[in-house]
Design a protein around this motif. Structure first.
Motif, PDB file in Angstrom:
ATOM      1  N   LYS A   1      10.003   9.289   0.713  1.00  0.00           N
ATOM      2  CA  LYS A   1      10.703  10.109  -0.618  1.00  0.00           C
ATOM      3  C   LYS A   1       9.730  11.200  -0.820  1.00  0.00           C
ATOM      4  CE  LYS A   1      12.488   6.377  -2.975  1.00  0.00           C
ATOM      5  NZ  LYS A   1      12.235   5.088  -3.301  1.00  0.00           N
ATOM      6  N   ILE A   2      10.254  12.338  -1.173  1.00  0.00           N
ATOM      7  CA  ILE A   2       9.337  13.597  -1.426  1.00  0.00           C
ATOM      8  C   ILE A   2       8.922  13.416  -2.870  1.00  0.00           C
ATOM      9  CG2 ILE A   2       9.608  16.218  -1.540  1.00  0.00           C
ATOM     10  CD1 ILE A   2      11.592  16.224   0.580  1.00  0.00           C
ATOM     11  N   VAL A   3       7.461  13.511  -2.926  1.00  0.00           N
ATOM     12  CA  VAL A   3       6.975  13.217  -4.262  1.00  0.00           C
ATOM     13  C   VAL A   3       6.573  14.739  -4.859  1.00  0.00           C
ATOM     14  CG1 VAL A   3       6.593  10.717  -4.049  1.00  0.00           C
ATOM     15  CG2 VAL A   3       4.958  12.512  -3.423  1.00  0.00           C
ATOM     16  N   HIS A   4       6.276  15.681  -3.845  1.00  0.00           N
ATOM     17  CA  HIS A   4       5.981  16.955  -4.373  1.00  0.00           C
ATOM     18  C   HIS A   4       6.621  18.087  -3.555  1.00  0.00           C
ATOM     19  CE1 HIS A   4       2.841  19.945  -5.981  1.00  0.00           C
ATOM     20  NE2 HIS A   4       2.776  20.387  -4.558  1.00  0.00           N
ATOM     21  N   ASN A   5       6.998  19.244  -3.846  1.00  0.00           N
ATOM     22  CA  ASN A   5       7.640  20.191  -3.025  1.00  0.00           C
ATOM     23  C   ASN A   5       7.340  21.467  -3.971  1.00  0.00           C
ATOM     24  OD1 ASN A   5       8.915  21.562  -1.295  1.00  0.00           O
ATOM     25  ND2 ASN A   5      11.001  20.795  -1.985  1.00  0.00           N
ATOM     26  N   SER A   6       6.399  22.098  -3.786  1.00  0.00           N
ATOM     27  CA  SER A   6       5.820  23.341  -4.229  1.00  0.00           C
ATOM     28  C   SER A   6       4.554  23.916  -3.722  1.00  0.00           C
ATOM     29  CB  SER A   6       5.784  23.361  -5.477  1.00  0.00           C
ATOM     30  OG  SER A   6       4.766  22.644  -6.197  1.00  0.00           O
ATOM     31  N   ASP A   7       4.629  25.207  -3.779  1.00  0.00           N
ATOM     32  CA  ASP A   7       3.184  25.880  -3.308  1.00  0.00           C
ATOM     33  C   ASP A   7       2.963  25.429  -1.841  1.00  0.00           C
ATOM     34  OD1 ASP A   7       2.744  26.734  -5.765  1.00  0.00           O
ATOM     35  OD2 ASP A   7       1.690  25.000  -6.375  1.00  0.00           O
TER      36      ASP A   7
ATOM     37  N   ARG B   1       0.800  -1.072   0.086  1.00  0.00           N
ATOM     38  CA  ARG B   1       0.001  -0.036   0.125  1.00  0.00           C
ATOM     39  C   ARG B   1       0.847   1.250  -0.032  1.00  0.00           C
ATOM     40  NH1 ARG B   1      -2.915  -2.328   4.888  1.00  0.00           N
ATOM     41  NH2 ARG B   1      -4.348  -3.730   3.995  1.00  0.00           N
ATOM     42  N   ASN B   2       0.565   2.241  -0.865  1.00  0.00           N
ATOM     43  CA  ASN B   2       1.043   3.385  -0.917  1.00  0.00           C
ATOM     44  C   ASN B   2       0.547   4.245   0.347  1.00  0.00           C
ATOM     45  OD1 ASN B   2       3.187   2.915  -2.764  1.00  0.00           O
ATOM     46  ND2 ASN B   2       1.965   3.536  -4.252  1.00  0.00           N
ATOM     47  N   MET B   3       1.350   5.254   1.013  1.00  0.00           N
ATOM     48  CA  MET B   3       0.878   5.960   1.739  1.00  0.00           C
ATOM     49  C   MET B   3       1.567   7.257   1.750  1.00  0.00           C
ATOM     50  SD  MET B   3       0.733   3.514   5.240  1.00  0.00           S
ATOM     51  CE  MET B   3      -0.473   4.308   6.146  1.00  0.00           C
ATOM     52  N   GLU B   4       0.874   8.251   2.209  1.00  0.00           N
ATOM     53  CA  GLU B   4       1.469   9.592   2.120  1.00  0.00           C
ATOM     54  C   GLU B   4       1.519  10.614   3.361  1.00  0.00           C
ATOM     55  OE1 GLU B   4       0.464  11.238  -1.873  1.00  0.00           O
ATOM     56  OE2 GLU B   4      -1.504  12.318  -1.027  1.00  0.00           O
TER      57      GLU B   4
END
Length: 76
Positions: free
Chosen positions: A42-48, A2-5
């Motif tokens: 892992k960082i998958v998004h870094n903006s806004d 399972r992917n988790m965030e």
């Protein structure tokens, strides 16, 4: 599997600060929060103002561990 965030927003760090000392305390607390994010994330998004970390839970124990760390299951 399972992917988790986990989504972290820098905007919330200083929400209740009224002076410089409170800002420093807030940063120290935020630093500890970041240190507690598992190193395999892992960082998958870094903006806004959003930073999204992602991990893969390989079994039920992993799922429980990441859930305690604040991660949520990704609905796909």
């Amino acid at each position: 599997m399972r992917n988790m965030e986990l989504t972290v927003r820098g905007k919330w760090v200083f929400d209740n600060c009224k002076n410089k000392n409170e800002m420093v305390e807030a940063l120290d607390s935020f630093k500890e929060y970041i240190k507690n994010i598992p190193s395999e994330a892992k960082i998958v998004h870094n903006s806004d103002d959003y930073v999204i970390f992602q991990v893969e839970a390989k079994d039920k124990d992993d799922y429980k561990y990441y859930k305690k760390k604040g991660f949520n299951r990704i609905c796909q």
